[in-house]
Design an enzyme around this catalytic site. Sequence first.
Site, mmCIF file in Angstrom:
data_model
loop_
_atom_site.group_PDB
_atom_site.id
_atom_site.type_symbol
_atom_site.label_atom_id
_atom_site.label_comp_id
_atom_site.label_asym_id
_atom_site.label_seq_id
_atom_site.Cartn_x
_atom_site.Cartn_y
_atom_site.Cartn_z
ATOM 1 N N GLN A 220 0.818 -1.211 0.000
ATOM 2 C CA GLN A 220 0.000 0.000 0.000
ATOM 3 C C GLN A 220 0.853 1.264 0.000
ATOM 4 O O GLN A 220 1.986 1.278 0.468
ATOM 5 C CB GLN A 220 -0.941 0.007 1.209
ATOM 6 C CG GLN A 220 -2.097 -0.963 1.114
ATOM 7 C CD GLN A 220 -1.778 -2.329 1.667
ATOM 8 O OE1 GLN A 220 -0.626 -2.679 1.869
ATOM 9 N NE2 GLN A 220 -2.815 -3.122 1.899
ATOM 10 N N GLU B 237 -9.240 -4.095 5.472
ATOM 11 C CA GLU B 237 -9.102 -5.053 6.550
ATOM 12 C C GLU B 237 -9.835 -4.506 7.760
ATOM 13 O O GLU B 237 -9.678 -3.330 8.115
ATOM 14 C CB GLU B 237 -7.637 -5.290 6.896
ATOM 15 C CG GLU B 237 -6.902 -6.071 5.836
ATOM 16 C CD GLU B 237 -5.490 -6.407 6.246
ATOM 17 O OE1 GLU B 237 -5.124 -6.134 7.404
ATOM 18 O OE2 GLU B 237 -4.758 -6.937 5.410
ATOM 19 N N TYR C 94 -7.839 -5.645 13.666
ATOM 20 C CA TYR C 94 -7.299 -6.875 14.244
ATOM 21 C C TYR C 94 -7.541 -6.965 15.745
ATOM 22 O O TYR C 94 -7.662 -8.046 16.300
ATOM 23 C CB TYR C 94 -5.774 -6.927 14.046
ATOM 24 C CG TYR C 94 -5.265 -7.037 12.638
ATOM 25 C CD1 TYR C 94 -6.100 -7.321 11.571
ATOM 26 C CD2 TYR C 94 -3.902 -6.875 12.386
ATOM 27 C CE1 TYR C 94 -5.603 -7.423 10.289
ATOM 28 C CE2 TYR C 94 -3.393 -6.988 11.107
ATOM 29 C CZ TYR C 94 -4.245 -7.257 10.046
ATOM 30 O OH TYR C 94 -3.736 -7.362 8.788
ATOM 31 N N ARG D 127 -5.510 2.946 10.058
ATOM 32 C CA ARG D 127 -5.344 2.906 11.506
ATOM 33 C C ARG D 127 -4.324 1.804 11.769
ATOM 34 O O ARG D 127 -4.544 0.640 11.444
ATOM 35 C CB ARG D 127 -6.669 2.606 12.213
ATOM 36 C CG ARG D 127 -6.517 2.440 13.711
ATOM 37 C CD ARG D 127 -7.800 2.098 14.433
ATOM 38 N NE ARG D 127 -7.461 1.708 15.800
ATOM 39 C CZ ARG D 127 -7.320 0.439 16.203
ATOM 40 N NH1 ARG D 127 -7.546 -0.565 15.370
ATOM 41 N NH2 ARG D 127 -6.966 0.176 17.448
#
Length: 642
Positions: free
Chosen positions: A198, A539, A542, A484
């Site tokens: 990215q 995504e 996590y 983030r």
Amino acid sequence: MPLAHFPARSAGTPADVPQQPRLRIRSIAGTAALLIGLIGSGGGVAAASVAGAPQTPTPAPRQAAPQAGDPGFGPNVRIFDPSMPVADIQATVDAIAAAQVDDEMGSKRYSLLFKPGTYGTAEEPLIVQVGYSTEVAGLGASPTDVTINGHVDVYNRCLTADNCIALNNFWRSLSNLTINVTGLDGCRSSANFWAASQASPMRRVNITGGNLSLMDYCTAGPQYASGGFISDSKTGTVINGSQQQYFVRDSSIGDWSNGVWNQVFSGVDGAPAQSFPNPPYTNLAGTPVSREKPYLTVDAAGQYGVFVPGVRRDSAGTTWENGPTAGRSIPLSDFFVARPGDSVKTINSQLARGKNLLLTPGVYDIDQSIEVKRANTVVLGLGMATLTAVNGAVPLTVADVPGVDIAAVTVDAGEVNSPALMRIGKVADSAGGGQKSLNHSDPSNPTTLHDVFFRIGGPHVGKASLSLEVNSDNVLLDHIWAWRADHGNGVGWTTNTADNGVIINGDHVTATGLFVEHYQQYNVIWNGEHGKTVFFQNELPYDAPNQAAWQHDGVLGWAGYKIADSVKTHELWGGGSYVYNNVDPTIHATRGFEVPVTPGVRLRGLLTVNLGAGTLDHVINDTGAPVSTDAVGVPSYVASFG
């Protein structure tokens, strides 16, 4: 960013490339070990080379007016001339690469600029390795005006001797030049390598004499790579290799070797035919609306300027192969050339006087908004110029005016929560939610963001409720990564807090290359009508500590892409949402995409993937099979919805 890859349908190394060890397919247990090793219980291995909070460089004092021929770009811009000895150029780029190749979260920034001409020869090739926070660009009017005989490479980063990956190869760029691939020995001679993930765009690049590889198959494995962006470029064979997702726009390619999870092509001559999901290629004949990024030039008289390409509709192919790129040129004298030591008050004063803004490489502490109020203003960053919010400021705002270009700027949250990191247009009534002001946009001249990246945590503690808010109509988002942080400094569920990545309130907003990751609620909220997204990668966070902390209104988790229930018309092509709940693997997310069921809302080429922990129950609304640790790395596909 994705932490492991499971290459599906790989064509392997092309026949014309010397055979290398193939990408290792790891067992699920081995993959889990890799994932744990990468993230760990805090910043993870990727942050190991960064100790403590980053040190902000001492601002360079504002010097006297530059002398004739000196553009005044400061000490971190290197300008090369073809008359310079190749050995001298090589020594300079090698020194910068050595400093930057492992400096993922550091504060140094560099721009390597090449004046028109030819650099290197077959006998003495120029080999440029591109590390973090480094820009490599030609200064010609066309990519063919600057030729490097040699390589401009990004290789895998070795976290340990046998764990070499490109997953964290972020924040670098390559643009506006020709690479005639030559030099190096053995495996390295087989291609120009751009093993980046990215926030590492390739724009206006012409690859001749050899292949372009988007993975580094020459370094010890596992060789994973995690998606990127190419536009306005011409290549021969492209070795996609382990790139899990990729977006190529308005380009010309000779061949594309394989797909893993999600490959999207828009207006690309030579692209693979539409075949989603087997192979997972989404192909649009033309890009609905496009505008290439502004770029720095120098003419034969040594005069610098910035060229601003024009807007195209239903575009395909490059802007430069069949003649000069259409657009307008702005002399450098019409820009305020800013240094990191300049105050926001000084910058705003210059903008108010009608100047455009050029941000030279460095980290800028921003304690109040940089305010862009004039139509057609250009804000261009060099060398990954970074704006860091101070005391909860919104670092950059744009008024409801047409034609503004914000390009190549990274925006970091600070320790005090910011309500947003960038606002385009003004919200009239924030209490109403999704309401925008009357604005003066122009569909033929959209305000555009190119290569604009946001970070909440990573270099240091950061907090922001929202990264990017778009309230104006007719805005183009051309390659955004809102992140983030999942590793680095200042990372944790209650430390780098951020509700949403991108909120779109304006109508007729188009996104070409939208990457949004790890936000704690909806990653993207789209309230405006007639929105279009070509390629979306997401995504989910996590680090949710438990299910109770990550759910709302009876729904488990939060979708990555939310279209408001009131929206009647919206289109998306090629979107993926991935799950990896490593803190509590029992967590579920109900869906990756959440949209109203209405005839005007149509999404094509959707998928979800499990990266090693947690469960995502559906792809979109209640449609699509779950992804879980029963089949790590195996996508669940929905070819069309609506």
